[in-house]
Motif scaffolding. Structure first.
Motif, short mmCIF file in Angstrom:
data_model
loop_
_atom_site.label_atom_id
_atom_site.label_comp_id
_atom_site.label_asym_id
_atom_site.label_seq_id
_atom_site.Cartn_x
_atom_site.Cartn_y
_atom_site.Cartn_z
N TYR A 61 0.83 -1.20 0.00
CA TYR A 61 0.00 0.00 0.00
C TYR A 61 0.87 1.25 0.00
CZ TYR A 61 -4.19 -2.69 1.04
OH TYR A 61 -5.25 -3.57 0.97
N ILE A 62 0.26 2.35 -0.42
CA ILE A 62 0.85 3.68 -0.30
C ILE A 62 0.06 4.40 0.79
CG2 ILE A 62 1.35 5.89 -1.43
CD1 ILE A 62 2.90 3.59 -2.66
N LEU A 63 0.76 4.84 1.83
CA LEU A 63 0.14 5.59 2.93
C LEU A 63 0.58 7.04 2.79
CD1 LEU A 63 0.96 3.10 5.82
CD2 LEU A 63 -1.01 3.10 4.32
N LYS A 64 -0.38 7.95 2.66
CA LYS A 64 -0.07 9.37 2.52
C LYS A 64 -0.60 10.10 3.74
CE LYS A 64 -0.31 9.23 -2.50
NZ LYS A 64 -1.02 9.72 -3.70
N VAL A 65 0.31 10.76 4.44
CA VAL A 65 -0.05 11.49 5.65
C VAL A 65 -0.09 12.98 5.31
CG1 VAL A 65 0.60 12.04 8.02
CG2 VAL A 65 1.04 9.74 7.10
N ALA A 66 -1.28 13.57 5.43
CA ALA A 66 -1.44 15.01 5.20
C ALA A 66 -1.10 15.74 6.48
CB ALA A 66 -2.86 15.32 4.76
N LYS A 67 -0.21 16.70 6.37
CA LYS A 67 0.26 17.40 7.56
C LYS A 67 0.21 18.90 7.35
CE LYS A 67 4.78 16.65 5.69
NZ LYS A 67 6.13 16.32 5.81
N ILE A 68 0.20 19.61 8.43
CA ILE A 68 0.28 21.06 8.41
C ILE A 68 1.65 21.38 9.01
CG2 ILE A 68 -0.70 23.20 9.29
CD1 ILE A 68 -3.42 21.72 9.25
N ALA A 69 2.58 21.78 8.17
CA ALA A 69 4.00 21.85 8.56
C ALA A 69 4.40 23.21 9.11
CB ALA A 69 4.87 21.46 7.38
N ALA A 83 4.19 0.63 2.34
CA ALA A 83 4.10 -0.30 3.47
C ALA A 83 3.34 -1.55 3.06
CB ALA A 83 3.39 0.37 4.64
N THR A 84 3.64 -2.63 3.74
CA THR A 84 2.90 -3.87 3.57
C THR A 84 1.94 -4.01 4.74
OG1 THR A 84 4.76 -4.90 2.41
CG2 THR A 84 3.09 -6.38 3.33
N LEU A 85 0.65 -4.11 4.42
CA LEU A 85 -0.36 -4.30 5.45
C LEU A 85 -0.79 -5.75 5.48
CD1 LEU A 85 -2.70 -1.19 4.89
CD2 LEU A 85 -0.68 -1.40 6.36
N GLU A 86 -1.13 -6.22 6.67
CA GLU A 86 -1.67 -7.56 6.82
C GLU A 86 -3.15 -7.56 6.46
OE1 GLU A 86 -0.93 -8.72 10.85
OE2 GLU A 86 1.24 -8.61 10.61
N LYS A 87 -3.66 -8.69 6.08
CA LYS A 87 -5.09 -8.82 5.85
C LYS A 87 -5.81 -8.58 7.17
CE LYS A 87 -8.60 -12.02 4.20
NZ LYS A 87 -8.87 -13.34 3.61
N GLY A 88 -6.85 -7.75 7.15
CA GLY A 88 -7.60 -7.45 8.36
C GLY A 88 -7.12 -6.16 9.01
N VAL A 89 -7.04 -6.16 10.32
CA VAL A 89 -6.73 -4.95 11.10
C VAL A 89 -5.22 -4.76 11.24
CG1 VAL A 89 -7.00 -3.85 13.35
CG2 VAL A 89 -8.91 -5.11 12.35
N THR A 110 -4.33 8.77 4.12
CA THR A 110 -5.04 7.94 3.14
C THR A 110 -4.28 6.64 2.95
OG1 THR A 110 -3.91 8.92 1.23
CG2 THR A 110 -6.02 9.92 1.92
N VAL A 111 -5.01 5.59 2.63
CA VAL A 111 -4.44 4.26 2.42
C VAL A 111 -4.89 3.78 1.04
CG1 VAL A 111 -4.34 1.90 3.29
CG2 VAL A 111 -4.56 3.81 4.89
N GLU A 112 -3.93 3.61 0.13
CA GLU A 112 -4.25 3.21 -1.25
C GLU A 112 -3.47 1.95 -1.62
OE1 GLU A 112 -3.23 6.50 -3.78
OE2 GLU A 112 -4.21 7.93 -2.45
#
Length: 124
Positions: free
Chosen positions: A61-69, A94-100, A119-121
């Motif tokens: 997955y691609i994890l994008k963290v929106a921040k106010i810098a 990142a590699t996510l596991e199936k589920g939580v 966001t998680v894509e």
């Protein structure tokens, strides 16, 4: 995943969060949900955690963290306890596991930017 919905490990309301280096939620005009998680980092345990990040199939997955810098630049993201290299841009593979899955943002050495959302894509 909104920053204001995340668990802040060092959250407290007895002292000024900036002085105590304890994360808190702050109203910010223009933030996606109207608030951000702020005053994070600067010491061990002053982190932000999303405890229930769902992945139907698991995988990359691609994890994008929106921040106010306004302050702070880098932070580390960990997935289920495995750290991923720090990022100034807030984009992580990142590699996510199936589920939580458990996603944690932290920087024990310095301040972090205010976190608006993540966001998680699925990676293509």
């Amino acid at each position: 995943y909104e920053g204001e919905d995340a668990f802040l490990s060092a959250y407290q309301e007895l002292k000024d969060p900036a002085e105590a280096k304890s994360g808190t939620y702050v109203a910010v005009e223009g933030a996606s949900g109207g608030m951000v998680a702020d005053f994070l980092g600067g010491r061990e345990g002053n982190d932000l955690v999303w405890e229930r990040v769902w992945s139907r199939d698991g995988g990359d997955y691609i994890l994008k963290v929106a921040k106010i810098a306004e302050k702070g630049e880098t932070f580390t993201l960990s997935v289920n306890g495995e750290p991923i290299e720090p990022s100034k841009e807030g984009v992580f593979e990142a590699t996510l596991e199936k589920g939580v899955n458990r996603i944690r943002l932290f920087n024990a050495q310095g301040p972090m930017p205010a976190i608006d959302f993540m966001t998680v894509e699925k990676k293509r």
